[in-house]
Design an enzyme around this catalytic site. Sequence first.
Site, short mmCIF file in Angstrom:
data_model
loop_
_atom_site.label_atom_id
_atom_site.label_comp_id
_atom_site.label_asym_id
_atom_site.label_seq_id
_atom_site.Cartn_x
_atom_site.Cartn_y
_atom_site.Cartn_z
N ASP A 199 4.90 1.22 11.89
CA ASP A 199 3.72 0.46 11.48
C ASP A 199 3.71 -0.96 12.06
OD1 ASP A 199 2.70 2.53 10.06
OD2 ASP A 199 3.13 1.73 8.08
N ARG A 204 0.63 15.12 12.66
CA ARG A 204 1.11 14.89 11.29
C ARG A 204 1.25 16.18 10.46
NH1 ARG A 204 -0.90 9.04 9.21
NH2 ARG A 204 1.11 9.08 8.21
N LYS A 263 0.84 -1.21 0.00
CA LYS A 263 0.00 0.00 0.00
C LYS A 263 0.87 1.26 0.00
CE LYS A 263 -1.90 1.69 3.94
NZ LYS A 263 -1.74 3.16 4.11
N ASN A 264 1.90 1.25 0.85
CA ASN A 264 2.71 2.47 0.98
C ASN A 264 3.58 2.72 -0.25
OD1 ASN A 264 1.55 2.94 3.43
ND2 ASN A 264 3.23 2.09 4.64
C1 UD1 Z 1 5.12 7.35 8.21
C2 UD1 Z 1 6.26 6.37 8.44
C3 UD1 Z 1 6.18 5.33 7.37
C4 UD1 Z 1 4.80 4.69 7.42
C5 UD1 Z 1 3.70 5.74 7.30
C6 UD1 Z 1 2.31 5.18 7.46
C7 UD1 Z 1 8.49 6.82 9.35
C8 UD1 Z 1 9.69 7.68 9.28
N1 UD1 Z 1 7.53 7.09 8.45
O1 UD1 Z 1 5.30 7.93 6.94
O2 UD1 Z 1 7.20 4.38 7.51
O3 UD1 Z 1 4.68 3.75 6.42
O4 UD1 Z 1 3.88 6.70 8.30
O5 UD1 Z 1 2.02 4.85 8.78
O6 UD1 Z 1 8.40 5.91 10.14
N2 UD1 Z 1 6.79 15.13 10.15
C9 UD1 Z 1 6.86 16.48 10.41
N3 UD1 Z 1 6.73 17.33 9.37
C10 UD1 Z 1 6.53 16.90 8.09
C11 UD1 Z 1 6.47 15.52 7.84
C12 UD1 Z 1 6.59 14.66 8.90
O7 UD1 Z 1 7.03 16.91 11.54
O8 UD1 Z 1 6.42 17.74 7.18
C13 UD1 Z 1 6.90 14.18 11.28
C14 UD1 Z 1 5.60 13.42 11.47
O9 UD1 Z 1 4.70 14.12 12.29
C15 UD1 Z 1 6.07 12.15 12.09
C16 UD1 Z 1 7.42 11.91 11.41
O10 UD1 Z 1 7.85 13.19 10.95
O11 UD1 Z 1 6.31 12.35 13.45
C17 UD1 Z 1 7.34 10.91 10.28
O12 UD1 Z 1 6.66 11.45 9.24
P1 UD1 Z 1 6.68 10.89 7.76
O13 UD1 Z 1 7.76 9.92 7.53
O14 UD1 Z 1 6.54 12.02 6.83
O15 UD1 Z 1 5.30 10.17 7.78
P2 UD1 Z 1 4.67 9.38 6.66
O16 UD1 Z 1 5.16 9.79 5.32
O17 UD1 Z 1 3.22 9.40 6.92
#
Ligand code: UD1
Length: 418
Positions: free
Chosen positions: A305, A121, A22-23
């Site tokens: 995850d 997020r 999915k990701n």
């Molecule tokens: C994250 C997971 C990914 C997982 C997905 C779905 C990590 C590093 N990433 O990806 O493996 O498949 O969730 O559950 O484990 N953040 C900020 N500012 C931003 C972007 C992110 O502060 O602009 C913070 C988020 O709040 C979070 C962390 O960084 O605490 C990880 O974010 P990110 O990797 O971007 O999240 P996803 O892409 O959703």
Amino acid sequence: MRRLNISGGRPLRGELKIQGSKNSVLPILAATLLTEEPCEIRNCPDLTDVRAALEILEALGCRVSFDGQIARVDAGSAAGTKIPDELMRRMRSSVMFLGAILGRNRSAQIGHPGGCELGARPIDIHLRAFSRLGVSLLENGGYIHCHLRQYLPQTITLIFPSVGATENVMMLCALMPGETVLVNPAREPEIVDLQNFLNCMGADVMGAGSDCIRIRGVKKLHGCSYSVIPDRIVAATYACSAVSCGGEVLLSHVEPEHMRLFLAMLQDMGAQIREEGDRLWVKAKGRPNAIPLVKTLPYPGFPTDMQPLLMAALLKSRGSTVFHETIFENRFRHAGEFLRLGGDVQVEGVSAIVHGVNRLHGADVYASDLRGGAGLILAALGADGKTRIEGVEHIERGYVSVTECFRKLGGDVILTED
Ligand code: UD1
């Protein structure tokens, strides 16, 4: 009300083919916007999130079709630049369309994604990178308006290796002039898959999976046929089921290389693991061993995850395990539901401690997010008696035919609707 009804307490045994990731597939679908030629995405899992991504592509002017396995996208006339708010709300990760829409049409508007069940997020890292690359940003009326006048190729360092921000930058840069270098990008296998897809379309991207990605913009991308990687989180879910209730599962279409740390932990817990090419065999008996510390980290660290899945598998462990969640601030909601099943879990901020118990019992529980919900299924399968799980729609965002898959392994799982 749709519910999963599970009678637990019996070992699982059987064979399953693991679905596509999915990701991986969601950003890849977004990236199809970067070419005017048709693309074919194989091994595409039939999930509500995938259907929502296809609706977004349609709303942007693409012609799409999906037979449950192969998604076809023709973005020849995708002049749309705005993701409707309703679709944005349905799938938070639609923020990953931003880079692709901008790359294609130099202008994009999306509703602010807001928080979700896992925490706030924010998307500041995405937006800061865009801004450095020449995108002007304006927040107005709940929408973020992005416009690219002149692209400024350069070296960008991410302050945190965000998966979404890395993907967005890769998609934005693929068609831009000059060379963009991304330092401290996310290194997840899904990033490598996106690089491979972009290169399959004729892009020039190198370094995904390492600490630096280099993107040399090309003038045009072409259509292609591409198969997405297996879903490592889904594979981990079914592997954990063999531990949470004992038994023996054989998973095919798996990439064990993407799950090294997780597999090492399962072994420490006492599970037997055998790998043969893309097949993974997991066997476990009795109560697992506790492991001292599980700390979630960006890849190649332990994936956030998989945290709820491993916690479920450790509820009946011999000893205690400390979980430390460093990625999302609100990712222990499953812990409260585990208590209802007789688990002993104490949460303190971003840490949780699991004291293994001798037995779990059935209860009524609620799945408030995707992986937490999957963890509840694992715990219920290892519990004596009947469990009813509400919030099935959260689980279905990430698992294809989840009821049938667990039934195939011999689990007594029935989906009811009343
Ligand atoms: C994250 C997971 C990914 C997982 C997905 C779905 C990590 C590093 N990433 O990806 O493996 O498949 O969730 O559950 O484990 N953040 C900020 N500012 C931003 C972007 C992110 O502060 O602009 C913070 C988020 O709040 C979070 C962390 O960084 O605490 C990880 O974010 P990110 O990797 O971007 O999240 P996803 O892409 O959703």
